[in-house]
Enzyme design. Structure first.
Site, PDB file in Angstrom:
ATOM      1  N   LYS A 301       1.179  -1.199  -0.638  1.00 29.85           N
ATOM      2  CA  LYS A 301      -0.013   0.392   0.158  1.00 29.85           C
ATOM      3  C   LYS A 301       0.664   1.211  -0.136  1.00 29.85           C
ATOM      4  O   LYS A 301       1.082   2.365   0.604  1.00 29.85           O
ATOM      5  CB  LYS A 301      -1.308  -0.160   1.444  1.00 29.85           C
ATOM      6  CG  LYS A 301      -2.210  -1.193   1.458  1.00 29.85           C
ATOM      7  CD  LYS A 301      -2.868  -1.156   2.655  1.00 29.85           C
ATOM      8  CE  LYS A 301      -4.149  -2.098   2.451  1.00 29.85           C
ATOM      9  NZ  LYS A 301      -3.267  -3.316   3.087  1.00 29.85           N
TER      10      LYS A 301
HETATM   11  P1  5BU Z   1      -8.052 -10.971   6.930  1.00 28.12           P
HETATM   12  O1  5BU Z   1      -7.470 -12.276   8.006  1.00 28.12           O
HETATM   13  O2  5BU Z   1      -8.986 -11.953   5.623  1.00 28.12           O
HETATM   14  O3  5BU Z   1      -9.380 -10.056   7.268  1.00 28.12           O
HETATM   15  O4  5BU Z   1      -7.110 -10.291   5.785  1.00 28.12           O
HETATM   16  C1  5BU Z   1      -7.171  -9.363   4.882  1.00 28.12           C
HETATM   17  C2  5BU Z   1      -5.882  -9.132   4.656  1.00 28.12           C
HETATM   18  O5  5BU Z   1      -6.473  -8.500   3.355  1.00 28.12           O
HETATM   19  C3  5BU Z   1      -5.242  -8.023   5.661  1.00 28.12           C
HETATM   20  O6  5BU Z   1      -3.523  -8.804   5.032  1.00 28.12           O
HETATM   21  C4  5BU Z   1      -5.230  -6.291   4.759  1.00 28.12           C
HETATM   22  O7  5BU Z   1      -4.351  -6.394   5.045  1.00 28.12           O
HETATM   23  C5  5BU Z   1      -5.754  -6.379   3.498  1.00 28.12           C
HETATM   24  N1  5BU Z   1      -6.610  -5.719   3.149  1.00 28.12           N
HETATM   25  C6  5BU Z   1      -8.059  -5.507   4.126  1.00 28.12           C
HETATM   26  O8  5BU Z   1      -8.520  -6.731   4.586  1.00 28.12           O
HETATM   27  N2  5BU Z   1      -8.815  -4.655   3.370  1.00 28.12           N
HETATM   28  C7  5BU Z   1      -8.840  -3.714   2.698  1.00 28.12           C
HETATM   29  O9  5BU Z   1      -9.562  -2.834   2.366  1.00 28.12           O
HETATM   30  C8  5BU Z   1      -7.197  -3.761   1.807  1.00 28.12           C
HETATM   31  C9  5BU Z   1      -6.394  -4.997   2.348  1.00 28.12           C
HETATM   32 BR1  5BU Z   1      -7.180  -2.485   0.725  1.00 28.12          BR
END
Ligand code: 5BU
Length: 466
Positions: A301
């Site tokens: 990012k």
């Molecule tokens: P989770 O464990 O499924 O919640 O992880 C989601 C991943 O996607 C995590 O690495 C976040 O940094 C990434 N992410 C997110 O969750 N939402 C966003 O809007 C963005 C990235 Br951009």
């Protein structure tokens, strides 16, 4: 008509020379009706002729093809008292706004008004939007038919086109009035008869809704090499799953990659959360990615001035540019951020962040719209957009990456919001990012396989239903 043609010639709306048309054809004659707005009498006369020619008995609405025909359609509407609707050219590409402005009900029949028809593709694009909004479009009136296949192409698509003038008429009138030479007349006549636009080529050139296309087909639209590769991997492995490897120890990530490898198209890292980063870790991760055919994405990012981003991207401990095929970038800093990344590595696939999954975030509609526009202007470097909604249906070469996906939960306790796999596919995701939904599972491989299946099935349904 003779008078009108002479007037149009005088105001330079008809030009002879060497030109290129909208669909990329070279032409010795060019018709440019945009100047007509400066000649109200002529606009009025033209509109009156249209009204005389058209049978309005089965017409409830009129719609001009943007932009040149809009003023003519407006006058036709005012004089005939048939209401008008307007098609927004931008709405479909950049957002979820209304496509058609004006009052209408399902099943109303709409007459399309256009200035010049070469291939018929502009009329068809407008028709597609009118039809998808519930209107019936069977008739079009055009000022000039260039006689290059447009009429047949429109007929194949259910539109009967009527024209005030054909190119043959136009040339004949100008010749009779001594406004063009025999040589020009012959050149144009020869050009018209030997330059018909093929309707198969036209069908292909029409922008298609990405939600209805296979990933193999979309790979052919992608201008970015990494997006092409990703589409092909997705099609081959039948997966739109990206696993977020948010673990802090190198061996855990490598184990995870081995287990989920067969079920994913992409593995997403946050490399700076590793406690024991070592270049050998990257070497091993790349080997696993190669074995299982998935692509590595660093979710860095980026958001800073170009110089700093260039350093963050290619220097420091992690040397991201040397191993990540895909990266995420905030659009906040505008063009300079993309320029700096491309300067460091032009074989990169960038995912621009247009929307995020966390609650109460500060992104508004304008930011999202501008992000999509920015992405579209860097087609060869942008693999896609990170977002939660189908913001760019008209651009099949771009991928929508959507994080915030879980089967069993709707949120965490730090602002993350989850949708089900089916819901994110319905909301336009091409790739769904699943992190803890898989990494916290007791059976990692089984869970990855389950997410892959649910996502892929939902995606197959979407393609067949769109
Ligand atoms: P989770 O464990 O499924 O919640 O992880 C989601 C991943 O996607 C995590 O690495 C976040 O940094 C990434 N992410 C997110 O969750 N939402 C966003 O809007 C963005 C990235 Br951009």
């Amino acid at each position: 008509m003779d008078e009108l043609v002479v007037e149009l010639f005088k105001i330079n709306a008809i030009k002879f020379g060497d030109f290129v048309t909208k669909v990329g054809l070279n032409t010795p004659v060019y018709f440019d009706l945009r100047v007509i707005v400066s000649y109200p009498n002529l606009m009025e006369r033209l509109s009156e002729i249209i009204i005389e020619k058209v049978d309005f008995s089965d017409v409830k609405l009129v719609c001009g093809v943007p932009y040149t025909a809009l003023p003519i359609a407006t006058i036709v509407s005012c004089k005939s008292k048939v209401p008008m609707v307007m098609r927004r050219k931008e709405a479909k590409s950049y957002g979820t706004k209304k496509l058609i402005e004006g009052v209408f009900t399902d099943g109303d029949s709409c007459l399309i008004i256009e200035d010049v028809v070469t291939s018929g593709s502009s009329i068809l694009e407008t028709t597609k939007d009118l039809r998808s909004s519930g209107l019936i479009c069977k008739k079009a009136i055009v000022l000039l038919n260039r006689e290059q296949g447009g009429e047949d192409f429109l007929k194949e698509n259910g539109i009967k086109m009527q024209s005030l003038l054909s190119m043959t008429d136009l040339i004949q009138i100008l010749f009779e009035k001594n406004l063009i030479t025999t040589k020009t007349k012959e050149r144009v006549t020869h050009y018209i008869s030997s330059n018909r636009v093929k309707s198969e080529a036209l069908t292909l050139s029409l922008k298609e809704d990405r939600l209805s296309l296979s990933f193999t087909k979309r790979a052919t639209y992608a201008k970015n090499n990494m997006a092409k590769k990703l589409f092909n991997v997705m099609a081959k492995k039948e997966t739109n799953l990206c696993v977020a490897a948010d673990l802090t120890e190198a061996t855990d990530i490598l184990n995870l990659a081995e287990q989920v490898g067969p079920y994913i198209c992409c593995l997403k890292t946050h490399i700076d959360i590793l406690q024991d980063f070592h270049p050998n870790f990257i070497k091993r991760l790349k080997e696993i990615a190669e074995t299982h055919e998935f692509i590595l994405m660093e979710d860095r990012k980026f958001a800073d001035i170009g110089n700093t981003v260039q350093l963050q991207y290619s220097q420091g401990l992690y040397q991201i540019s040397s191993w990540a095929s895909l990266i995420t970038v905030h659009s906040l800093f505008g063009r300079s951020i993309l320029d700096s990344i491309i300067e460091s590595n032009d074989d990169i696939g960038v995912f621009l962040i247009a929307e995020v999954s966390s609650s109460n975030n500060l992104i508004d509609e304008k930011y999202t719209t501008e992000t999509i526009k920015l992405g579209l202007s860097y087609e060869s470097s942008i693999a896609g957009v990170v977002c939660q909604n189908p913001l760019f249906r008209d651009f099949p070469g771009f991928l929508q990456l959507t994080p915030g996906v879980q089967l069993d939960s709707t949120k965490d306790n730090l602002g993350q919001q989850y949708n089900s796999p089916e819901k994110v596919i319905e909301n336009g995701a091409d790739i769904a990012v699943v992190g803890r939904g898989i990494t916290k599972s007791a059976d990692i491989a089984g869970s990855a396989e389950q997410y892959r299946r649910v996502l892929w099935d939902a995606c197959k349904r979407r393609i067949s239903e769109c």
